[in-house]
Design an enzyme around this catalytic site. Structure first.
Site, short mmCIF file in Angstrom:
data_model
loop_
_atom_site.label_atom_id
_atom_site.label_comp_id
_atom_site.label_asym_id
_atom_site.label_seq_id
_atom_site.Cartn_x
_atom_site.Cartn_y
_atom_site.Cartn_z
N HIS A 157 -17.59 -31.89 -63.87
CA HIS A 157 -16.79 -31.17 -62.88
C HIS A 157 -16.87 -32.00 -61.60
CE1 HIS A 157 -15.99 -27.66 -65.28
NE2 HIS A 157 -17.27 -27.54 -65.58
N GLU A 160 -16.48 -30.93 -69.91
CA GLU A 160 -15.77 -29.98 -69.03
C GLU A 160 -15.05 -30.71 -67.90
OE1 GLU A 160 -18.23 -26.65 -67.82
OE2 GLU A 160 -19.21 -26.52 -69.79
N GLU A 165 -26.96 -25.72 -68.96
CA GLU A 165 -27.37 -25.86 -67.56
C GLU A 165 -28.82 -25.46 -67.29
OE1 GLU A 165 -24.25 -23.72 -65.49
OE2 GLU A 165 -22.69 -25.01 -66.33
#
Ligand code: 9MR
Length: 341
Positions: free
Chosen positions: A225, A259, A148
């Protein structure tokens, strides 16, 4: 016989008994997998399904490999939790994605409060990445080396590492990981970079810059996500997702969905919401299927029993393909539909 994603010939596709990983491999992928945590292992029903390799051929430790967990004091390593996940995966022949080395969260206090100068910070980053990569060398399919690092506008995110050492922290981490474990694929892992947008473009430019400097980088982790309807209520999302994954693989690197979950904003979910969620899952998986260099998909836990969403988005949840009672939701079939050819 068919050629599986890992280059080995597998037995005839057994449609009657096929589960998620079987469908992923038939579509040419290396794996379908899930995040997990070692403190969930004393839940026997959970552990039994986690060990079902027809669904899961890959595990990611959601928590236990992060810097503050694995090196709580300088040079003092604690591999207890990480080893439990790695050994669980190895007992069942599942691949492991190591997660992660350098992130602006879960930084141990000795780094956070170290007041390191540029050179010291780079050597601290090097030592951490090298030491942990070396410890697990040969056992990891890949490592999320940098997690990130990008802002929504595509610029590099402010962090202790960027503020102290500038962009150099990223090549330092990647080179150290490579020297620690020459066989693991080295990734940068990021959220909100599924489709073409300023953030994914910023990440693309970062990868190009690293490649231009000869820095080892093998892959991009697209976290995914998602929120309900993010892809299913936007006709241009699916094509944008495919085009985005392709612009990364066109650089000669691989991509993985790392994810995946689809959170529902109002609980309990209606039947209609669960069917829409199924479609969000299907579109994501289908995009990975279409892009040859997309090597696999990981859900960020498989069951709502252990999802991170309710703790972080109060009132939201039901994000996983299995519910809290470990029952498959429509999303499960959405994943199969996405991989189906
Ligand atoms: O799901 C993870 C949660 O259990 C941890 O407490 C948290 C902090 O370590 O990290 C969560 O996982 C994050 C992942 O490492 C990076 N991408 C976002 C994930 C959700 O916050």
């Amino acid at each position: 016989m068919y050629l599986a994603g890992n280059g080995t010939f597998s037995a005839v596709f057994d449609a009657a008994n096929a589960q998620l990983n079987n469908f992923a491999q038939r579509a040419g992928k290396k794996y379908f997998g899930t995040a997990t945590n070692e403190y969930q292992f004393n839940d026997t029903a959970y552990l039994k399904q986690l060990s079902n390799t027809r669904d899961f051929h890959q595990l990611t430790p959601a928590h236990s490999m992060k810097w503050s967990l694995i090196e709580p004091f300088q040079g003092v390593m604690n591999y207890t939790g990480a080893n439990m996940v790695v050994e669980q995966a190895e007992r069942h022949g599942q691949f492991i994605r190591g997660h992660n080395f350098v992130w602006d969260q879960r930084i141990p206090d000795w780094v956070l409060n170290g007041n390191f100068d540029n050179a010291t910070m780079l050597s601290v980053i090097h030592d951490h990445c090298f030491t942990v990569a070396r410890h697990f060398r040969g056992r990891m399919l890949s490592w999320d080396v940098v997690n990130e690092p990008i802002n929504d506008d595509g610029s590099l995110k402010e962090s202790l590492f960027l503020n102290t050492s500038g962009l150099a922290y990223i090549p330092t981490a990647l080179r150290a990981a490579r020297s620690g474990d020459p066989l693991a694929k080295l990734y940068i892992n990021e959220f909100d970079v599924e489709t073409i947008n300023p953030k994914s473009t910023g990440l693309l430019n970062l990868i190009k810059a690293l490649q231009g400097q000869g820095v080892p980088i093998d892959g991009v982790g697209v976290q995914a996500h998602l929120t309900l309807g993010q892809f299913s209520s936007n006709a241009s999302a699916g094509p944008s997702l495919v085009a985005n994954l392709r612009r990364f693989t066109n650089l000669g690197i691989e991509v993985a969905i790392t994810e995946l979950d689809v959170r529902i904003p109002t609980l309990p979910p209606t039947r209609e919401m669960l069917l829409q969620q199924k479609e969000d899952y299907r579109i994501t998986i289908d995009a990975c299927k279409q892009v040859i260099g997309c090597i696999g998909v990981t859900v960020w836990d498989w069951t709502d029993r252990y999802s991170w969403i309710p703790g972080n988005f109060p009132g939201e949840g039901s994000a996983c393909p299995w519910d809290e009672n470990l029952k498959e939701k429509p999303a499960y079939q959405g994943i199969i539909d996405g991989f189906s050819i």
